[in-house]
Scaffold this active site. Sequence first.
Site, PDB file in Angstrom:
ATOM      1  N   GLY A   4       0.960  -1.164  -0.015  1.00  0.00           N
ATOM      2  CA  GLY A   4       0.064  -0.078   0.161  1.00  0.00           C
ATOM      3  C   GLY A   4       0.972   1.143  -0.097  1.00  0.00           C
ATOM      4  O   GLY A   4       1.619   1.494  -0.956  1.00  0.00           O
ATOM      5  N   GLU A   5       0.698   2.258   1.088  1.00  0.00           N
ATOM      6  CA  GLU A   5       1.517   3.376   0.998  1.00  0.00           C
ATOM      7  C   GLU A   5       1.987   3.339   2.472  1.00  0.00           C
ATOM      8  O   GLU A   5       1.151   3.648   3.395  1.00  0.00           O
ATOM      9  CB  GLU A   5       0.888   4.522   0.588  1.00  0.00           C
ATOM     10  CG  GLU A   5       1.438   5.769   0.488  1.00  0.00           C
ATOM     11  CD  GLU A   5       2.907   5.863  -0.185  1.00  0.00           C
ATOM     12  OE1 GLU A   5       3.044   5.355  -1.242  1.00  0.00           O
ATOM     13  OE2 GLU A   5       3.787   5.926   0.366  1.00  0.00           O
ATOM     14  N   SER A   6       3.229   3.026   2.991  1.00  0.00           N
ATOM     15  CA  SER A   6       3.764   3.020   4.013  1.00  0.00           C
ATOM     16  C   SER A   6       3.406   4.242   5.033  1.00  0.00           C
ATOM     17  O   SER A   6       3.230   4.499   6.165  1.00  0.00           O
ATOM     18  CB  SER A   6       5.227   2.837   4.360  1.00  0.00           C
ATOM     19  OG  SER A   6       5.949   3.726   3.712  1.00  0.00           O
ATOM     20  N   CYS A  34       6.141  -5.401   0.578  1.00  0.00           N
ATOM     21  CA  CYS A  34       6.230  -3.937  -0.119  1.00  0.00           C
ATOM     22  C   CYS A  34       6.000  -2.942   1.076  1.00  0.00           C
ATOM     23  O   CYS A  34       7.031  -2.645   1.872  1.00  0.00           O
ATOM     24  CB  CYS A  34       5.155  -3.824  -1.225  1.00  0.00           C
ATOM     25  SG  CYS A  34       5.823  -2.405  -2.148  1.00  0.00           S
ATOM     26  N   ARG A  90      12.773   3.494   0.455  1.00  0.00           N
ATOM     27  CA  ARG A  90      11.427   3.473  -0.170  1.00  0.00           C
ATOM     28  C   ARG A  90      11.767   3.864  -1.716  1.00  0.00           C
ATOM     29  O   ARG A  90      12.411   4.518  -1.901  1.00  0.00           O
ATOM     30  CB  ARG A  90      10.578   4.523   0.486  1.00  0.00           C
ATOM     31  CG  ARG A  90      10.143   4.340   1.864  1.00  0.00           C
ATOM     32  CD  ARG A  90       9.219   5.409   2.175  1.00  0.00           C
ATOM     33  NE  ARG A  90       8.089   5.721   1.375  1.00  0.00           N
ATOM     34  CZ  ARG A  90       7.385   6.747   1.142  1.00  0.00           C
ATOM     35  NH1 ARG A  90       8.240   7.890   1.433  1.00  0.00           N
ATOM     36  NH2 ARG A  90       6.360   6.828   0.335  1.00  0.00           N
ATOM     37  N   ILE A 126       5.738  -3.170  -7.272  1.00  0.00           N
ATOM     38  CA  ILE A 126       5.205  -2.094  -7.558  1.00  0.00           C
ATOM     39  C   ILE A 126       5.616  -0.679  -6.616  1.00  0.00           C
ATOM     40  O   ILE A 126       5.459  -0.994  -5.273  1.00  0.00           O
ATOM     41  CB  ILE A 126       3.661  -2.098  -7.151  1.00  0.00           C
ATOM     42  CG1 ILE A 126       2.963  -3.376  -8.140  1.00  0.00           C
ATOM     43  CG2 ILE A 126       2.714  -0.909  -7.734  1.00  0.00           C
ATOM     44  CD1 ILE A 126       1.673  -3.776  -7.540  1.00  0.00           C
ATOM     45  N   ARG A 127       6.452   0.327  -7.252  1.00  0.00           N
ATOM     46  CA  ARG A 127       7.078   1.154  -6.472  1.00  0.00           C
ATOM     47  C   ARG A 127       7.425   0.815  -5.257  1.00  0.00           C
ATOM     48  O   ARG A 127       7.327   1.090  -4.115  1.00  0.00           O
ATOM     49  CB  ARG A 127       5.859   2.410  -6.234  1.00  0.00           C
ATOM     50  CG  ARG A 127       5.212   2.806  -7.266  1.00  0.00           C
ATOM     51  CD  ARG A 127       4.761   4.309  -7.103  1.00  0.00           C
ATOM     52  NE  ARG A 127       4.002   4.617  -5.819  1.00  0.00           N
ATOM     53  CZ  ARG A 127       4.211   5.471  -5.010  1.00  0.00           C
ATOM     54  NH1 ARG A 127       5.470   6.272  -4.975  1.00  0.00           N
ATOM     55  NH2 ARG A 127       3.567   5.553  -3.803  1.00  0.00           N
ATOM     56  N   HIS A 137       5.031  -8.521  -4.225  1.00  0.00           N
ATOM     57  CA  HIS A 137       3.750  -8.683  -3.931  1.00  0.00           C
ATOM     58  C   HIS A 137       3.245 -10.332  -4.451  1.00  0.00           C
ATOM     59  O   HIS A 137       2.608 -10.495  -5.156  1.00  0.00           O
ATOM     60  CB  HIS A 137       2.730  -7.871  -4.693  1.00  0.00           C
ATOM     61  CG  HIS A 137       2.913  -6.465  -4.059  1.00  0.00           C
ATOM     62  ND1 HIS A 137       2.031  -5.735  -3.290  1.00  0.00           N
ATOM     63  CD2 HIS A 137       3.756  -5.499  -4.343  1.00  0.00           C
ATOM     64  CE1 HIS A 137       2.209  -4.690  -2.954  1.00  0.00           C
ATOM     65  NE2 HIS A 137       3.312  -4.412  -3.893  1.00  0.00           N
ATOM     66  N   GLU A 192       0.970 -12.140  -3.032  1.00  0.00           N
ATOM     67  CA  GLU A 192      -0.426 -12.097  -3.160  1.00  0.00           C
ATOM     68  C   GLU A 192      -1.287 -11.873  -4.540  1.00  0.00           C
ATOM     69  O   GLU A 192      -2.343 -12.196  -4.519  1.00  0.00           O
ATOM     70  CB  GLU A 192      -1.206 -11.322  -2.010  1.00  0.00           C
ATOM     71  CG  GLU A 192      -1.175 -10.042  -2.333  1.00  0.00           C
ATOM     72  CD  GLU A 192       0.074  -9.018  -2.237  1.00  0.00           C
ATOM     73  OE1 GLU A 192       1.296  -9.559  -1.979  1.00  0.00           O
ATOM     74  OE2 GLU A 192       0.175  -7.821  -2.423  1.00  0.00           O
TER      75      GLU A 192
HETATM   76  N1  GLN Z   1       5.946   2.984  -2.093  1.00  0.00           N
HETATM   77  C1  GLN Z   1       5.045   2.524  -1.203  1.00  0.00           C
HETATM   78  C2  GLN Z   1       5.487   2.954   0.197  1.00  0.00           C
HETATM   79  O1  GLN Z   1       6.419   3.700   0.211  1.00  0.00           O
HETATM   80  C3  GLN Z   1       5.041   0.988  -1.271  1.00  0.00           C
HETATM   81  C4  GLN Z   1       4.454   0.486  -2.423  1.00  0.00           C
HETATM   82  C5  GLN Z   1       3.690  -0.760  -2.276  1.00  0.00           C
HETATM   83  O2  GLN Z   1       3.503  -1.234  -1.403  1.00  0.00           O
HETATM   84  N2  GLN Z   1       3.266  -1.477  -3.436  1.00  0.00           N
HETATM   85  O3  GLN Z   1       5.086   2.650   1.033  1.00  0.00           O
END
Ligand code: GLN
Length: 196
Positions: free
Chosen positions: A50-52, A82, A111, A138-139, A176, A178
């Site tokens: 997700g997004e930390s 991630c 990150r 993903i990112r 990921h 999952e």
């Molecule tokens: N770039 C996201 C972060 O810094 C992580 C990306 C992801 O979980 N797919 O949290």
Amino acid sequence: MTSAPKIGVLALQGDVREHIRALEASGAEATAVRRQEELNAVSALVIPGGESTTMWKLATAFELLEPLRLRIKEGMPAYGSCAGMIMLADRIEGGIDGQQTLGGIDMVVRRNAFGRQVDSFEADLDFASRGPMRAVFIRAPWVESVGPDVEVLGRTEPGDRIVAVRQGPLLATSFHPELTGDARVHSYFVEMVREF
Ligand code: GLN
């Protein structure tokens, strides 16, 4: 432990349902965790991607940050993918101002490490010597460095970046699993949970 271990998926943000499915496919009982009572009821936890930064803010707002830290300190098995890997890192690079993690794994995680070259990509890698595995990034972060007690379970080829690690009851991947319908990482985690 012979019965199905009860594993929570931190459900503040991220792809919760996919993790629940992969855990169930690996023989665990899986449930979403949003509140402290729900955290208390599980014996292990998955922290999704997700997004930390958002996850940290929501964990603070939901008063889960300290309870999560405490459970991890007490030895609860946890798997972070991630953004979840970022959350389990003792130290991060490229975080926003004041960004905190839960910590637990003696490593530095960067990150959005692959981000400048390409946002998202797939690659085959060998996870924990279990043969080639398709990994979706993903990112994604990578692990910049690890302490002496951290076992490296996977690296990118080429590039040789560390993207899967384990320290005792804590597991983390940059990618990921999952999302690919390959439950080997989740099965590995469920085996770990059974050992603890
Ligand atoms: N770039 C996201 C972060 O810094 C992580 C990306 C992801 O979980 N797919 O949290």
